[in-house]
Design a protein around this motif. Sequence first.
Motif, PDB file in Angstrom:
ATOM      1  N   UNK A   4       0.822  -1.196  -0.007  1.00  0.00           N
ATOM      2  CA  UNK A   4      -0.070  -0.163  -0.084  1.00  0.00           C
ATOM      3  C   UNK A   4       0.906   1.119  -0.093  1.00  0.00           C
ATOM      4  N   UNK A   5       0.349   2.581  -0.404  1.00  0.00           N
ATOM      5  CA  UNK A   5       0.975   3.546  -0.116  1.00  0.00           C
ATOM      6  C   UNK A   5       1.319   3.680   1.251  1.00  0.00           C
ATOM      7  N   UNK A   6       2.455   4.589   1.679  1.00  0.00           N
ATOM      8  CA  UNK A   6       2.792   4.917   2.975  1.00  0.00           C
ATOM      9  C   UNK A   6       1.881   5.688   3.797  1.00  0.00           C
ATOM     10  N   UNK A   7       0.989   6.507   3.139  1.00  0.00           N
ATOM     11  CA  UNK A   7      -0.075   7.047   3.945  1.00  0.00           C
ATOM     12  C   UNK A   7      -1.410   6.217   3.711  1.00  0.00           C
ATOM     13  N   UNK A   8      -1.376   5.267   3.498  1.00  0.00           N
ATOM     14  CA  UNK A   8      -2.651   4.513   3.526  1.00  0.00           C
ATOM     15  C   UNK A   8      -3.263   4.105   4.801  1.00  0.00           C
ATOM     16  N   UNK A   9      -4.365   4.047   5.279  1.00  0.00           N
ATOM     17  CA  UNK A   9      -4.962   3.795   6.536  1.00  0.00           C
ATOM     18  C   UNK A   9      -4.509   2.590   7.068  1.00  0.00           C
ATOM     19  N   UNK A  10      -4.081   1.572   6.140  1.00  0.00           N
ATOM     20  CA  UNK A  10      -3.990   0.233   6.831  1.00  0.00           C
ATOM     21  C   UNK A  10      -2.635   0.081   7.333  1.00  0.00           C
ATOM     22  N   UNK A  11      -1.891   1.470   7.293  1.00  0.00           N
ATOM     23  CA  UNK A  11      -0.511   1.376   7.925  1.00  0.00           C
ATOM     24  C   UNK A  11      -0.515   1.511   9.471  1.00  0.00           C
ATOM     25  N   UNK A  12      -1.737   2.008   9.820  1.00  0.00           N
ATOM     26  CA  UNK A  12      -1.738   2.103  11.403  1.00  0.00           C
ATOM     27  C   UNK A  12      -1.706   0.864  11.848  1.00  0.00           C
TER      28      UNK A  12
END
Length: 265
Positions: free
Chosen positions: A83-91
Amino acid sequence: MTGSETPAPFRLVHVPGATPGKWVRIWNERLPGTPLALLAVPAADASEALREGRADAGIVRLPVDRTIFSAIPLYTETTVVVVPKDHLITAADEVTVDDLVDEVVFHPLDDVLDWPVLPGRPAIERPATTEDAVELVAAGVGVLIVPQSLARLYHRKDLTYRTVLDAPQSGIALAWPESATTDLVEEFIGIVRGRTVNSTRGRSGPSAQSQEKRGQKPAEGKKSTDGKKPATGKKAATGKKPTTARTRGGSTTGGSRRGRPRRRS
């Protein structure tokens, strides 16, 4: 073959994401006179390369046709979502397939995961390759689920990935045509399995070889320090020699003999 000719190389095919470097290094140290040639192919083409004789063995993705190939499973990869680094999944550090239900999930034509049901929402078109799909993820069009090694292989600074706990996984194996198990294939099997030089199948240990070069036979057993031939087994007892005991006067008496009676004064 003359001394100036180079022997035929051992040909090893490998798929994207597989990293045979460690085993190649050990091969070069152990068999410096036999070159190892690497052949990189797409995962879908690895079995064909082995069937056609373009390689002697391969680091491939499972499954393989066990009626044709022998295979040694090496490891199973973690599956991740790119995913992109600012995607919500990265939380989160880990996600599930259900967390991706609203995402456009790319399913490239060279996908190596065996999905019973594709997750998320399908893209309008399937990317031709995993590398193409990574470019689309960077453009913010959707996400991509792949083995971790492929996420690392096509890494970009603007992308990251998270583990998908309940996604299918991809296994990596060493495979070769069962009808072509050569000595060199056995050598590479030994290296992959971590055998030492002495324990590698089909090779003599260096100590035995060095003794033969000196015209000596390898030792079959320990020799006694006094130069006598060591006993190979206990001799059957035919009768025990009577034990002796020392009397007060210093004489000895046998266990089966009586001492001479003392003279009465």
